[in-house]
Design a protein around this motif. Structure first.
Motif, mmCIF file in Angstrom:
data_model
loop_
_atom_site.group_PDB
_atom_site.id
_atom_site.type_symbol
_atom_site.label_atom_id
_atom_site.label_comp_id
_atom_site.label_asym_id
_atom_site.label_seq_id
_atom_site.Cartn_x
_atom_site.Cartn_y
_atom_site.Cartn_z
ATOM 1 N N SER A 48 0.756 -1.081 0.115
ATOM 2 C CA SER A 48 -0.228 0.239 0.488
ATOM 3 C C SER A 48 1.239 1.075 -0.091
ATOM 4 O O SER A 48 1.640 1.598 0.747
ATOM 5 N N ASP A 49 0.880 2.130 -0.786
ATOM 6 C CA ASP A 49 0.421 3.109 -1.256
ATOM 7 C C ASP A 49 1.127 4.424 0.440
ATOM 8 O O ASP A 49 1.821 5.009 0.291
ATOM 9 N N GLU A 50 -0.396 4.109 0.792
ATOM 10 C CA GLU A 50 -0.308 5.025 2.449
ATOM 11 C C GLU A 50 -0.014 4.182 2.880
ATOM 12 O O GLU A 50 1.052 5.351 3.908
ATOM 13 N N PHE A 51 0.205 2.546 3.176
ATOM 14 C CA PHE A 51 1.007 3.137 4.920
ATOM 15 C C PHE A 51 2.317 3.243 4.551
ATOM 16 O O PHE A 51 2.641 3.293 5.185
ATOM 17 N N PRO B 24 -4.284 -2.445 3.254
ATOM 18 C CA PRO B 24 -4.377 -1.689 2.017
ATOM 19 C C PRO B 24 -3.646 -2.609 1.253
ATOM 20 O O PRO B 24 -2.147 -2.561 1.171
ATOM 21 N N ARG B 25 -4.410 -2.597 -0.090
ATOM 22 C CA ARG B 25 -3.719 -2.360 -1.343
ATOM 23 C C ARG B 25 -3.534 -1.726 -2.276
ATOM 24 O O ARG B 25 -4.911 -0.976 -2.317
ATOM 25 N N THR B 26 -2.691 -0.843 -3.234
ATOM 26 C CA THR B 26 -2.304 -0.578 -4.267
ATOM 27 C C THR B 26 -2.194 -0.869 -5.313
ATOM 28 O O THR B 26 -1.952 -1.597 -5.523
ATOM 29 N N THR B 103 -5.536 3.407 -3.739
ATOM 30 C CA THR B 103 -5.566 1.896 -2.169
ATOM 31 C C THR B 103 -6.763 1.768 -2.095
ATOM 32 O O THR B 103 -7.500 2.610 -1.440
ATOM 33 N N GLN B 133 -8.436 5.392 -1.523
ATOM 34 C CA GLN B 133 -7.490 6.212 0.262
ATOM 35 C C GLN B 133 -7.835 7.509 0.190
ATOM 36 O O GLN B 133 -7.300 8.237 1.132
#
Lengths: 343, 343, 343
Positions: A48-51, B24-26, B103, B133
């Motif tokens: 995840s980019d956010e994570f 979470p997943r991008t 995400t 996101q």
């Protein structure tokens, strides 16, 4: 003269020589998606980019082992095309995250040679370094392989066996620039355990198993542009295609999420042995043992040293060697690595 | 205490509880390419940025079912790790297209529990929501699963069975912002049929079939980070690996292109049952029945409600149940959904 | 009336007709990663943005054959759904590199028809052109297929057999705009050989082999949105699933890296025949013969014309036809193409 690459033989390696490996490779979200389809990888930092942003980076890098496999794959035509066995790894350090769009190249320095007493093979030690398009090193590790001699009458070289550290010192581990676990989201990472929750000597059975298919390991191995014949050509070897050892590493590492979800980022590769061949149809399970823990000098970022063992169901969890001291036949991989984890 | 996730048992669910699912997943173009390699997906709206632009969006979103599988996969460790069966879906609504770089996270609210009379299992109802996101909901649906009790002597909870709509009302369907079918290119979409060309009750045999391989369904299921053991570990279950039900949904939906090429965008999931297990080696075919048609309030954009049935060749097209009222053994999936189609 | 596509029959083609094929497709790094996982492709020009920049382009384009397969796949529903056999290719020219984010469409002009004497089938010749989102042609080639008649009593059309060049003239090859091999890095490309090192008549055994799995060829064929039933449905054809001929082309081309690493860019497709069916389980090897060399008018950029033969181990390298003049049963593909290579 033949234009195809016959690979190098033992007598073709000279200590001090630096080999620039061919075919640079640009990595994208495609390689990441395939990695996540090939292995049950769920580390939130790489998913995840956010994570990853919550951890101080601008986006999720590519999974650490994508960098390893890509660099390893480049070395195969020069190092292990005529290898009898991949004997070990040491002093592996992950130096910089690899991002989408990065282009990796690899070079290896020959750091040791030792002819075997049978006169037919020898051991070659190389230190391999992966570099990105900015010339920054992203990864460095030593591996040694047993290689056939091409000419049996070639003179044995002076033996040089490099002194290799048993493990990368915690103080030599490189924490990615900007990494900050102060806002680490344990709900999103999948488990509540931080470094302090693990004790040295603790063992974890990762429970899940995956049965490997031929198509999967070949897709993976080609993705890393690893061209060793034994993985692809069923007519090449009695007993069928061998699975690339790195496939088992990534599979076991991904399975270890279940119990080690917060061992997010591999930063050191201390040792590793592919102790029995893995074949399609094998069901791979994994267990880990906590070997050490350390601080990294970066606030909130700890390091955990783990033994990761991949095995078939015939070997029980936590079983490693028989009474004779040899690895059990059901054990596939014995890996020793450092990962970063919230303190 | 064990650090691995044993999954939840029936007595661990309380009505009203909200579970934030991990990891979470991008998503990127990699996931899309894999989706198109795993399923014979050809919907022009999801295949071409240009076609999607002609439909009013700035680029092609990721296939609607990529969003569904990604969100579903996140729920598995919390909802269905100890599930005996996935019993049904209802009230599914696709709320916002998912784009490259988005995400996704997922959360589920427990909306019902009902212990079975055998005292060993119970049914758990959850409403799962996927969010991007920006905190925007992209997908919401109800599913219910039969889950084992961990402690057989745990008290039975008060029964709560949620009232669920038989189908999403056409007026509740969400048309993606900006969608405009006035410039819809029927030559590029692959078929000339618009909503007015379909009649309620009409049945379409989609003709083509695909024989499933083990590697394919495992690649797919891992891609969604769905970790249920039964899909991966041949030693886990007598009879071998079960195929993730969602794999059959995507396969059947992709096959339905042949006859329903303009049912471009799934916007509602009314009901669904995986009525028989699917295994590698099965050849999957599909047929559809038009259940309803509706306007959406957006000029030119209609909605078609379809029954989508996946079956093995042993079941004839359009055959669904035997004389005893039970699904025929060759039927795999009975799905009821809404899709958007040019009026 | 049925809404599904029955495909066209021989009598449905008229010389001069232009068929716009459906489902435009946007390509990304996902397609490239999958291509590199499916085939052992290692051409540096398509693997590395940096290498491509050193060759004068702004980034690495997608592999030349990705463009070919994508365009070819689009034609299948209109051209070869009822084809008995894919008979040949000619006059193929690669006109412009395809980049990440490009959207391809395809159209075919019927340029010849000839009913067979049995009255049941006929040969259809089409010139297919792939175009990007800017309306620029990226690829053009002729292929001819044998197609069943739908109505046996349909009148035979006037025979039109197009005059086709034996090979694309070197002067008609299109060098990608800006291509410059003056900074070509032979260490990174993997081999030192330049065009001058090859002699017409020279044959190269590419040594390596790959055993094909069902999952692999189906993933590949779906990726190109090629829907021909024979590739997917084991119940469709006695003897099992046929492998898409293009899969063998890409596999053989990738294997030819070993000896032809600097034949970087396919620019012409002179001829090609899939001479025996390929099935899962087959091990594919390849050899090449240098048919011609030429200058291109661009400084430093030469062209090499190659015969590429894919074969099973039962056929020896360099064996092509038996004493009866027929292709040996172990030969799968006989392809004739032009590639660009540093002078």
């Amino acid at each position: 003269m033949s234009k195809t690459n016959p690979g190098r033989f033992f007598e073709d390696y000279t200590v001090g020589e630096v080999i620039e490996h061919a075919v640079p490779r640009t990595l994208s979200g495609g390689e990441r998606a395939l990695y996540h389809a090939l292995y049950p990888a769920r580390g939130a930092f790489y998913s995840s980019d956010e994570f990853a942003r919550d951890c101080g980076l601008h986006e999720a890098p590519l999974d650490d082992l994508i960098a390893f496999h890509t660099v390893f794959g480049k070395t195969v035509p020069d190092i292990s095309l005529n290898a009898v066995a991949n004997l070990g790894y040491a002093e592996g350090r992950f130096l910089k995250p690899v991002h989408l769009g990065d282009t990796l190249t690899a070079r290896s320095e020959v750091i040791g040679v030792k002819q075997n007493s049978n006169g037919k093979t020898g051991v070659v030690y190389v230190r391999t370094t992966g570099t990105n398009q900015l010339g920054e090193d992203v990864l460095s590790y030593v591996r040694w392989v047993m290689v056939r001699k091409g000419k049996l009458d070639a003179a044995a070289p002076d033996t040089v066996v490099p002194e290799l550290a048993d493990a990368v010192a915690a103080s030599d581990l490189v924490v990615p620039e900007g990494l900050d676990f102060s806002g680490y989201n344990f709900a999103q990472s999948g488990e509540p355990h931080r470094l302090g929750d693990y004790e040295v000597g603790e063992k974890i059975d990762h429970v899940d198993g995956v049965t490997i298919e031929e198509a999967e390991h070949m897709l993976a191995t080609r993705l890393w542009q690893n061209t060793a014949k034994v993985h692809f050509d069923v007519t090449n070897r009695e007993g069928g295609r061998l699975i690339y050892g790195g496939h088992v590493i990534s599979l076991a590492r991904a399975l270890s999420f279940n119990g080690l979800a917060n061992a997010q980022i591999i930063v050191g590769l201390n040792a590793g042995a592919h102790v029995n061949p893995c074949m399609a149809g094998d069901t791979v399970r994994a267990w880990s043992e906590v070997l050490d823990t350390a601080e990294t000098g970066v606030d909130g970022v700890g390091a955990i040293r783990l033994r990761l063992v991949a095995h078939r169901p015939e070997a029980e969890p936590f079983a490693l060697r028989g009474e004779d001291g040899k690895y059990l036949p059901g054990v596939l991989l014995d890996l020793d690595y450092w990962a970063l984890m919230p303190l």
